[in-house]
Write a protein that holds these residues in place. Sequence first.
Motif, PDB file in Angstrom:
ATOM      1  N   TRP A 136       0.836  -1.164  -0.004  1.00  0.00           N
ATOM      2  CA  TRP A 136      -0.085   0.085  -0.196  1.00  0.00           C
ATOM      3  C   TRP A 136       0.904   1.202   0.076  1.00  0.00           C
ATOM      4  O   TRP A 136       0.576   2.296  -0.699  1.00  0.00           O
ATOM      5  N   ALA A 137       1.966   1.402   0.855  1.00  0.00           N
ATOM      6  CA  ALA A 137       2.842   2.459   1.037  1.00  0.00           C
ATOM      7  C   ALA A 137       3.410   2.724  -0.378  1.00  0.00           C
ATOM      8  O   ALA A 137       3.650   3.801  -0.841  1.00  0.00           O
ATOM      9  N   ALA A 138       3.969   1.538  -1.042  1.00  0.00           N
ATOM     10  CA  ALA A 138       4.715   1.874  -2.410  1.00  0.00           C
ATOM     11  C   ALA A 138       3.662   2.392  -3.500  1.00  0.00           C
ATOM     12  O   ALA A 138       4.024   3.219  -4.332  1.00  0.00           O
ATOM     13  N   GLY A 139       2.352   1.911  -3.377  1.00  0.00           N
ATOM     14  CA  GLY A 139       1.676   2.401  -4.220  1.00  0.00           C
ATOM     15  C   GLY A 139       1.237   3.883  -4.271  1.00  0.00           C
ATOM     16  O   GLY A 139       1.299   4.787  -5.053  1.00  0.00           O
ATOM     17  N   PRO A 181       6.808   7.207  -7.874  1.00  0.00           N
ATOM     18  CA  PRO A 181       6.524   8.256  -8.899  1.00  0.00           C
ATOM     19  C   PRO A 181       5.484   8.069 -10.067  1.00  0.00           C
ATOM     20  O   PRO A 181       4.663   9.154 -10.626  1.00  0.00           O
ATOM     21  N   VAL A 182       5.348   6.976 -10.423  1.00  0.00           N
ATOM     22  CA  VAL A 182       4.257   6.426 -11.498  1.00  0.00           C
ATOM     23  C   VAL A 182       2.982   6.823 -11.289  1.00  0.00           C
ATOM     24  O   VAL A 182       2.238   7.343 -12.240  1.00  0.00           O
ATOM     25  N   THR A 183       2.472   6.794 -10.056  1.00  0.00           N
ATOM     26  CA  THR A 183       1.012   7.079  -9.677  1.00  0.00           C
ATOM     27  C   THR A 183       0.682   8.373  -9.313  1.00  0.00           C
ATOM     28  O   THR A 183      -0.337   8.782  -9.495  1.00  0.00           O
ATOM     29  N   HIS A 184       1.841   9.486  -9.443  1.00  0.00           N
ATOM     30  CA  HIS A 184       1.372  10.670  -9.174  1.00  0.00           C
ATOM     31  C   HIS A 184       0.469  11.165  -8.197  1.00  0.00           C
ATOM     32  O   HIS A 184      -0.542  11.897  -8.400  1.00  0.00           O
ATOM     33  N   TRP A 237       1.387  33.528   2.246  1.00  0.00           N
ATOM     34  CA  TRP A 237       1.166  32.035   2.306  1.00  0.00           C
ATOM     35  C   TRP A 237       0.664  31.399   0.989  1.00  0.00           C
ATOM     36  O   TRP A 237      -0.203  31.830   0.389  1.00  0.00           O
ATOM     37  N   LEU A 238       1.397  30.275   0.485  1.00  0.00           N
ATOM     38  CA  LEU A 238       1.015  29.640  -0.724  1.00  0.00           C
ATOM     39  C   LEU A 238       0.604  28.190  -0.454  1.00  0.00           C
ATOM     40  O   LEU A 238       0.798  27.464   0.499  1.00  0.00           O
ATOM     41  N   GLU A 239      -0.460  27.899  -1.488  1.00  0.00           N
ATOM     42  CA  GLU A 239      -0.732  26.506  -1.403  1.00  0.00           C
ATOM     43  C   GLU A 239      -0.259  25.942  -2.533  1.00  0.00           C
ATOM     44  O   GLU A 239      -0.398  26.481  -3.655  1.00  0.00           O
ATOM     45  N   VAL A 240       0.784  24.827  -2.293  1.00  0.00           N
ATOM     46  CA  VAL A 240       1.581  24.142  -3.222  1.00  0.00           C
ATOM     47  C   VAL A 240       0.925  22.692  -3.557  1.00  0.00           C
ATOM     48  O   VAL A 240       0.888  21.832  -2.449  1.00  0.00           O
ATOM     49  N   VAL A 241       0.746  22.136  -4.671  1.00  0.00           N
ATOM     50  CA  VAL A 241       0.439  20.792  -4.760  1.00  0.00           C
ATOM     51  C   VAL A 241       1.431  20.314  -5.671  1.00  0.00           C
ATOM     52  O   VAL A 241       1.965  20.628  -6.860  1.00  0.00           O
ATOM     53  N   LEU A 242       2.025  19.118  -5.144  1.00  0.00           N
ATOM     54  CA  LEU A 242       3.225  18.409  -5.946  1.00  0.00           C
ATOM     55  C   LEU A 242       2.579  17.026  -6.479  1.00  0.00           C
ATOM     56  O   LEU A 242       1.673  16.311  -5.601  1.00  0.00           O
ATOM     57  N   ASP A 243       2.764  16.397  -7.422  1.00  0.00           N
ATOM     58  CA  ASP A 243       2.393  15.072  -7.925  1.00  0.00           C
ATOM     59  C   ASP A 243       3.625  14.182  -7.886  1.00  0.00           C
ATOM     60  O   ASP A 243       3.512  13.031  -8.421  1.00  0.00           O
ATOM     61  N   GLU A 244       4.722  14.654  -7.815  1.00  0.00           N
ATOM     62  CA  GLU A 244       6.035  14.055  -7.552  1.00  0.00           C
ATOM     63  C   GLU A 244       6.961  14.760  -6.759  1.00  0.00           C
ATOM     64  O   GLU A 244       6.749  16.118  -6.420  1.00  0.00           O
ATOM     65  N   GLY A 245       7.934  14.242  -6.192  1.00  0.00           N
ATOM     66  CA  GLY A 245       8.824  15.017  -5.227  1.00  0.00           C
ATOM     67  C   GLY A 245      10.147  14.554  -5.171  1.00  0.00           C
ATOM     68  O   GLY A 245      10.408  13.367  -5.136  1.00  0.00           O
ATOM     69  N   ARG A 270      -5.758   5.755  -5.614  1.00  0.00           N
ATOM     70  CA  ARG A 270      -4.607   6.690  -6.254  1.00  0.00           C
ATOM     71  C   ARG A 270      -3.446   6.016  -6.680  1.00  0.00           C
ATOM     72  O   ARG A 270      -2.711   6.218  -7.200  1.00  0.00           O
ATOM     73  N   GLY A 271      -2.964   5.038  -5.540  1.00  0.00           N
ATOM     74  CA  GLY A 271      -1.791   4.029  -5.631  1.00  0.00           C
ATOM     75  C   GLY A 271      -1.772   3.286  -6.878  1.00  0.00           C
ATOM     76  O   GLY A 271      -0.743   3.008  -7.339  1.00  0.00           O
ATOM     77  N   LYS A 272      -3.066   3.119  -7.356  1.00  0.00           N
ATOM     78  CA  LYS A 272      -3.075   2.217  -8.645  1.00  0.00           C
ATOM     79  C   LYS A 272      -3.134   3.099  -9.986  1.00  0.00           C
ATOM     80  O   LYS A 272      -3.311   2.820 -11.391  1.00  0.00           O
ATOM     81  N   GLY A 273      -3.047   4.546  -9.755  1.00  0.00           N
ATOM     82  CA  GLY A 273      -2.849   5.290 -10.949  1.00  0.00           C
ATOM     83  C   GLY A 273      -3.843   6.335 -10.978  1.00  0.00           C
ATOM     84  O   GLY A 273      -3.939   7.118 -11.840  1.00  0.00           O
ATOM     85  N   GLU A 274      -4.838   6.211 -10.212  1.00  0.00           N
ATOM     86  CA  GLU A 274      -5.845   7.171 -10.643  1.00  0.00           C
ATOM     87  C   GLU A 274      -5.625   8.771  -9.765  1.00  0.00           C
ATOM     88  O   GLU A 274      -5.197   8.572  -8.877  1.00  0.00           O
ATOM     89  N   LYS A 275      -5.708   9.687 -10.520  1.00  0.00           N
ATOM     90  CA  LYS A 275      -5.267  11.090 -10.070  1.00  0.00           C
ATOM     91  C   LYS A 275      -6.354  11.970  -9.870  1.00  0.00           C
ATOM     92  O   LYS A 275      -7.511  11.783 -10.234  1.00  0.00           O
ATOM     93  N   THR A 276      -6.522  12.755  -8.788  1.00  0.00           N
ATOM     94  CA  THR A 276      -7.455  13.682  -8.482  1.00  0.00           C
ATOM     95  C   THR A 276      -7.379  14.794  -9.526  1.00  0.00           C
ATOM     96  O   THR A 276      -6.593  15.224  -9.918  1.00  0.00           O
TER      97      THR A 276
END
Length: 243
Positions: free
Chosen positions: A116-119, A123-126, A174-182, A233-239
Amino acid sequence: MARVLSKLGACSRSQAEQWVREGRVSLDGRIIRDPYHPTMLDQQLVAVDGKPVRAVEHVYVMFNKPRGLIVSAADERGRATVYSALAQAGLPWLGPVGRLDKASEGLLLLSNDTTWAAGITDPVTHTDKTYHVQVAGQPDAATLQAMRVGIDDAGDTLKVRRVSVLRAGDKNAWLEVVLDEGRNRHIRRLLAALGFDVLRLIRVAIGPLALGELAKGQWRQLDVDEVRALETRGKGEKTPARN
């Protein structure tokens, strides 16, 4: 062998490799010193220090990490870790799902379900991670666009998926920042390259899971729906992106 111990939830992958090399792990009564030794869990008995290792119940925890704690099971310099804050909780071994540096705060997930953690961290799951970031100064529209486009820093491309100004004062914003990789210290490095010092950095959400009202230094277990939502989301679905 090490992978099997980790999947059973006995310890982290690195800890398992160390145990194997130290001669603490046996397979059907025979000491194994190769962390990559093939293991058939349904047919062979794995033991650590002579005690059989069985699969443990999966536990999923969210923790509001205070500033100043290290996300590590132990620190060679003796600094306080997130595990010292959880020491009296009576929880089994849990590994961090991703990282927050010492100066950062907010939502940290921990679990003994390594799949679960790996999902979530792959980085592929974004999987989106949302941060509230206080910076010295007032970033303008050009700065925000530069954050979206990205920069090269020591060979790493650093950019954000989304960024907006939450509020601004005379001396900071104050900024709101969204990353899909880090990358390591991704937001701090990006803002530094654009001329802004980070004063505070708080992770407030991972995917659909928000930190909410959980007090600093406190933890709670995730419910079934929360675990499943992150697993999706760990299986690839993006918000879906917000405008």
